[in-house]
Design a protein around this motif. Structure first.
Motif, PDB file in Angstrom:
ATOM      1  N   ALA A  13       0.833  -1.211   0.000  1.00  0.00           N
ATOM      2  CA  ALA A  13       0.000   0.000   0.000  1.00  0.00           C
ATOM      3  C   ALA A  13       0.860   1.251   0.000  1.00  0.00           C
ATOM      4  N   TYR A  14       1.997   1.224   0.716  1.00  0.00           N
ATOM      5  CA  TYR A  14       2.913   2.373   0.749  1.00  0.00           C
ATOM      6  C   TYR A  14       3.502   2.629  -0.636  1.00  0.00           C
ATOM      7  N   SER A  16       2.233   1.814  -3.513  1.00  0.00           N
ATOM      8  CA  SER A  16       1.164   2.332  -4.363  1.00  0.00           C
ATOM      9  C   SER A  16       0.895   3.799  -4.070  1.00  0.00           C
ATOM     10  N   ALA A  17       0.804   4.153  -2.783  1.00  0.00           N
ATOM     11  CA  ALA A  17       0.521   5.538  -2.408  1.00  0.00           C
ATOM     12  C   ALA A  17       1.637   6.477  -2.840  1.00  0.00           C
ATOM     13  N   ALA A  18       2.884   5.999  -2.750  1.00  0.00           N
ATOM     14  CA  ALA A  18       4.025   6.852  -3.066  1.00  0.00           C
ATOM     15  C   ALA A  18       4.204   7.077  -4.561  1.00  0.00           C
ATOM     16  N   ARG A  20       1.713   6.396  -7.217  1.00  0.00           N
ATOM     17  CA  ARG A  20       0.594   6.612  -8.136  1.00  0.00           C
ATOM     18  C   ARG A  20       0.419   8.074  -8.526  1.00  0.00           C
ATOM     19  N   ARG A  21       1.004   8.995  -7.754  1.00  0.00           N
ATOM     20  CA  ARG A  21       0.944  10.414  -8.103  1.00  0.00           C
ATOM     21  C   ARG A  21       2.197  10.877  -8.827  1.00  0.00           C
ATOM     22  N   SER A  99      -6.719  -5.515  -0.062  1.00  0.00           N
ATOM     23  CA  SER A  99      -7.431  -4.330   0.431  1.00  0.00           C
ATOM     24  C   SER A  99      -8.939  -4.491   0.395  1.00  0.00           C
TER      25      SER A  99
END
Length: 262
Positions: A13-14, A16-18, A20-21, A99
């Motif tokens: 998840a980290y 992906s969060a880091a 995807r932007r 998730s």
């Protein structure tokens, strides 16, 4: 069966969060987070300092055999290019599965799902219930084109029965949306004159009632509940009859021509 540990889920998840932007995540960044994802407590006494140091050393030794980067690359959940870490398509799939909230069963034969508007995963829960149906028939009098991609991508349902209640503009949007799908993935959508309730009907013996249309999930308190065999059989017969006599929505390319077989 556990696919990944809680720590593994958190690391995916980290990443992906880091990324995807558009941010760049290095291997050092990944290891720094993965080995200590939460803020460390300051030691207030020599004993606490010794214990903290001991815990850090133990953690370091347990990770020494294989770093997080090595592990995630080995199972093909990430790829590293020029020291930049990114999830692979397989990693994205695993993260999505981890998730997704698990639907809790009250018994071996029944699964009730509460769709609470305060639950941010309400839509995920109803899609999970639809996925459990397999290749079935979705009945929703207010089904519109913006639910098509989710249903096709996350369930095996390829027959959808909606109604004239959605109006001519929404039917035209369905025609255009259907043309976007490849022939192998394109669902069949039919328009009934009248529909009142919402059901998902499997190819086997499972029938579930859905308390609200998909476009209203998360707005009102509702429920997804399995129907007993007698009621389910009656629902199946009546809606298969409706399906047989309802006209299909023909895919229409943006230029106006119908797509698919004549």
């Amino acid at each position: 069966m556990e696919i990944a540990t809680e720590s593994g889920h958190r690391v995916l998840a980290y990443i992906s969060a880091a990324t995807r932007r558009g941010a760049t995540l290095s291997q050092n960044d990944l290891e720094a987070y993965a080995t200590a994802p939460f803020r460390r407590m300051r030691s207030t006494s020599p004993i606490q300092a010794v214990l903290a140091s001991f815990a850090t050393n133990i953690a370091g030794k347990s990770e020494a055999l294989e770093t997080w980067t090595e592990y995630l690359e080995r199972v093909a959940w990430i790829r590293v290019v020029d020291d930049s870490v990114k999830l692979t398509p397989l990693g994205h799939a695993i993260l999505a599965d981890l998730s997704a909230p698990q639907i809790e069963s009250t018994s071996e034969d029944s699964t009730e799902v509460i769709l609470d508007p305060s639950d941010p995963f309400a839509y995920v829960r109803v899609i999970g219930a639809l996925a459990d149906i397999g290749e079935g028939l979705l009945v929703d009098p207010y089904f519109r084109f913006d639910q098509l991609e989710t249903v096709v991508s996350h369930t095996a349902i390829r027959r959808i029965l909606t109604s004239k209640k959605i109006g001519a503009p929404a039917i035209s949007q369905l025609e255009l949306a259907l043309a976007v799908f490849d022939d192998s993935q394109r669902p069949e959508v039919r328009i009934a004159n009248e529909l009142h309730d919402r059901f998902a009907i499997s190819g086997g013996d499972k029938v579930i009632a859905i308390g609200t249309s998909l476009n209203s999930v998360g707005k009102n308190l509702s429920i997804v509940v399995p129907l007993a065999s007698v009621a389910g059989s009656a629902i199946r017969r009546s809606h298969e009859d409706l399906w047989a006599k309802s006209p299909a929505v023909k895919p229409k390319a943006a230029g106006g021509a119908n797509s698919g077989s004549p």
